[in-house]
Design an enzyme around this catalytic site. Structure first.
Site, PDB file in Angstrom:
ATOM      1  N   GLU A 186     -14.136  14.771 -34.510  1.00 46.73           N
ATOM      2  CA  GLU A 186     -14.030  13.443 -33.236  1.00 46.73           C
ATOM      3  C   GLU A 186     -14.271  12.229 -34.122  1.00 46.73           C
ATOM      4  O   GLU A 186     -13.918  11.400 -33.488  1.00 46.73           O
ATOM      5  CB  GLU A 186     -15.014  13.805 -32.263  1.00 46.73           C
ATOM      6  CG  GLU A 186     -14.571  14.949 -31.097  1.00 46.73           C
ATOM      7  CD  GLU A 186     -15.393  14.820 -30.182  1.00 46.73           C
ATOM      8  OE1 GLU A 186     -16.587  14.084 -29.958  1.00 46.73           O
ATOM      9  OE2 GLU A 186     -15.263  15.508 -29.013  1.00 46.73           O
ATOM     10  N   HIS A 225     -12.364  38.437 -46.209  1.00 46.66           N
ATOM     11  CA  HIS A 225     -11.324  39.558 -45.879  1.00 46.66           C
ATOM     12  C   HIS A 225     -10.349  38.932 -44.796  1.00 46.66           C
ATOM     13  O   HIS A 225      -9.459  39.827 -44.213  1.00 46.66           O
ATOM     14  CB  HIS A 225     -12.100  40.980 -45.559  1.00 46.66           C
ATOM     15  CG  HIS A 225     -12.868  41.175 -46.779  1.00 46.66           C
ATOM     16  ND1 HIS A 225     -12.581  42.281 -47.327  1.00 46.66           N
ATOM     17  CD2 HIS A 225     -14.388  40.566 -47.083  1.00 46.66           C
ATOM     18  CE1 HIS A 225     -13.685  42.454 -48.282  1.00 46.66           C
ATOM     19  NE2 HIS A 225     -14.452  41.347 -47.968  1.00 46.66           N
ATOM     20  N   LYS A 251      -7.816  15.718 -20.210  1.00 45.64           N
ATOM     21  CA  LYS A 251      -8.480  15.761 -19.005  1.00 45.64           C
ATOM     22  C   LYS A 251      -7.724  15.063 -17.868  1.00 45.64           C
ATOM     23  O   LYS A 251      -7.586  15.477 -16.846  1.00 45.64           O
ATOM     24  CB  LYS A 251      -9.777  14.681 -19.103  1.00 45.64           C
ATOM     25  CG  LYS A 251     -10.848  15.303 -20.116  1.00 45.64           C
ATOM     26  CD  LYS A 251     -11.983  14.249 -19.937  1.00 45.64           C
ATOM     27  CE  LYS A 251     -13.034  14.773 -20.812  1.00 45.64           C
ATOM     28  NZ  LYS A 251     -13.979  13.815 -21.509  1.00 45.64           N
TER      29      LYS A 251
HETATM   30  O1  PA5 Z   1     -19.210  13.681 -28.842  1.00 49.10           O
HETATM   31  C1  PA5 Z   1     -18.984  13.459 -27.817  1.00 49.10           C
HETATM   32  O2  PA5 Z   1     -19.191  12.165 -27.429  1.00 49.10           O
HETATM   33  C2  PA5 Z   1     -18.341  14.364 -26.749  1.00 49.10           C
HETATM   34  O3  PA5 Z   1     -18.187  15.567 -27.539  1.00 49.10           O
HETATM   35  C3  PA5 Z   1     -19.251  14.692 -25.649  1.00 49.10           C
HETATM   36  O4  PA5 Z   1     -20.744  14.984 -26.075  1.00 49.10           O
HETATM   37  C4  PA5 Z   1     -18.840  15.676 -24.610  1.00 49.10           C
HETATM   38  O5  PA5 Z   1     -17.522  15.370 -24.368  1.00 49.10           O
HETATM   39  C5  PA5 Z   1     -19.838  15.839 -23.464  1.00 49.10           C
HETATM   40  O6  PA5 Z   1     -19.861  14.734 -22.781  1.00 49.10           O
HETATM   41  P1  PA5 Z   1     -21.034  14.290 -21.838  1.00 49.10           P
HETATM   42  O7  PA5 Z   1     -22.412  14.375 -22.585  1.00 49.10           O
HETATM   43  O8  PA5 Z   1     -20.762  13.144 -21.344  1.00 49.10           O
HETATM   44  O9  PA5 Z   1     -20.744  15.641 -20.768  1.00 49.10           O
END
Ligand code: PA5
Length: 446
Positions: free
Chosen positions: A286, A307, A421
């Site tokens: 990310e 494996h 989303k």
């Molecule tokens: O790193 C990030 O920001 C995301 O992976 C969020 O943690 C994830 O989408 C969950 O978001 P939230 O804590 O707002 O539910």
């Protein structure tokens, strides 16, 4: 140092000259990070968190964990992405991937809200039947669909079992200090809340109550976890490519990616690292994967995956490099005994620990893979415990931030996550998405 970068196997792949050439860029990335002038500078709270964390909140987390341990057979942790992976990774690493099946005096811990699978959620619900349960709902935004849906279903289940008041005493929310749907719901229902600091993004939040509460419920020493992270904060504070292993790791990653290595395979020889691999993949995936750039973070647990993936690593397209986590001691060892008839031909291993066999597998694999043209970086750890884990977490976080700046991306946002989303909401008929829905449905019909 609790985690050390061994680059002895890199000589054939990256020269000292190349490391020297990238030194000024690392300095620039370091300055951007520490001056707070780089991209995403609203999200630098993790940088000094191991020193500056809220001590009162930390004690409240410890107290809540004690209460949950005393009145619950099960803790259900509801969250996704950064609000999920760190806690699960730490518990599996420090306790066991088989934690729930072990004999113990701490609650079982199940994770929910990390998928939209009804079948999975139903199974977690059925595991809670007839047992005392607490919930920890974790969402910074409070609006993420997966945990919000799971929480809706679990809240109803808890209220049916305990009544509204007792359910409220068993629901703990970790969310934004003041905003969001979840925060509003907590205030309305009187749930105890823990704060995710504004300036700490999801994937950098494991050392906030996001990770700390479930980790403490599992019986891990969260004080030692923070101590290890603080030791790493100090160890990696200086802009010094030679002695700052976190920065040297970031530099190697960047050099290798420019040389066509587009995949980093994080490798461990202990199954208890499997969820740490997932945490790592989110952290780097990310943070770096944007603007058409970034290494693809992949992972493997060897020798299991030797494996399955081993053939590709040894012999397939040369796009990979490996980062191998090498741990000296990890859990109990088992001795190989001599057998009179040696029917399986394994007597040559008599009186050796299985961990010695595992180590030789690691050494042999590193030699084979480097010989096969796969660069190997080794991260050495002396043990697996809270302190070392805190150190490792910070090692990766700092390397990730510097890697992002070296790449020229904002390491602290994740705009690409919105794509699926929007389409999902449109296809589900969420108000406001009418036009998009029509367009998508036409596309689906072909
Ligand atoms: O790193 C990030 O920001 C995301 O992976 C969020 O943690 C994830 O989408 C969950 O978001 P939230 O804590 O707002 O539910």
């Amino acid at each position: 140092m609790a985690v050390r970068l061994n680059d002895a196997y890199m000589k054939a792949f990256v020269s000292q000259k190349e490391l020297e050439a990238i030194r000024p860029q690392v300095t620039c990335a370091h300055q951007l990070l520490h001056s707070g002038k780089g991209l995403g500078n609203d999200f630098l709270g993790w940088l000094d968190l191991p020193r500056d964390y809220d001590k009162a909140e930390f004690e409240a987390v410890r107290k809540a964990a004690e209460k949950i341990r005393s009145d619950s057979d099960v803790l259900v942790v509801i969250g996704i992405g950064g609000s999920y992976l760190g806690a699960r990774a730490a518990i599996e690493l420090l306790k066991s991937p088989l934690y729930n099946n072990l004999k113990k005096d701490t609650p079982d811990i199940y994770f929910a809200g990390n998928t939209l699978s009804a079948g999975y959620l139903d199974e977690v619900l059925s595991l809670c039947e007839g047992r005392d349960v607490s919930l920890n709902v974790i969402s910074k935004s409070g609006t993420t669909t997966e945990p919000a849906l799971a929480f809706r279903i679990f809240r109803e289940w808890m209220e049916a079992k305990y009544g509204k008041e007792e359910a409220a005493r068993r629901i703990y929310c970790t969310t934004d200090r003041s905003e969001g749907t979840l925060k509003e719901l907590c205030d309305k229902n009187g749930y105890q809340t823990f704060v995710i600091p504004d300036d700490v993004g999801g994937r950098f939040s494991v050392l906030t109550p996001v990770g700390l509460l479930p980790i403490a419920v599992a019986g891990c020493d969260i004080g030692k976890l923070m101590e290890g992270a603080e030791a790493a904060r100090q160890a990696f504070a200086e802009d010094d490519l030679t002695h700052n292993d976190s920065y040297r790791y970031a530099a190697y990653r960047n050099i290798l990616s420019r040389k066509g290595k587009s995949v980093e395979l994080l490798v461990s020889y202990e199954p208890r690292f499997a969820m740490m691999n997932e945490w790592f993949k989110q952290l780097f995936g990310e943070s770096e994967g944007k603007d058409g750039k970034g290494l693809f973070p992949a992972s493997a647990v060897f020798s299991t995956d030797l494996h399955s993936l081993g053939q590709f690593v040894q012999d397939g397209s040369r796009v990979l490099f490996e980062t191998v986590i090498s741990v000296k001691g990890c859990g109990k060892d088992l001795l190989v005994k001599e057998e009179p008839d040696d029917f399986d031909g394994l007597n040559f291993l008599s009186n050796q620990g299985m961990s010695a066999v595992n180590r030789k597998a690691m050494e042999g694999t590193i030699l084979a893979h480097t010989q096969g043209g796969v660069p190997n970086l080794i991260l050495e750890m002396d043990a697996v415990n809270e302190y070392e884990l805190g150190f490792l977490i910070y090692f990766f976080e700092k390397a990730c931030a510097v890697s992002g700046y070296l790449l020229g991306v904002n390491p602290f946002d994740q705009p690409g996550v919105e794509g699926y989303k929007k389409n999902m909401f449109a296809l589900l008929g969420k108000p406001g998405y009418e036009q998009q829905r029509a367009e998508l449905e036409a596309k689906l019909k072909g």
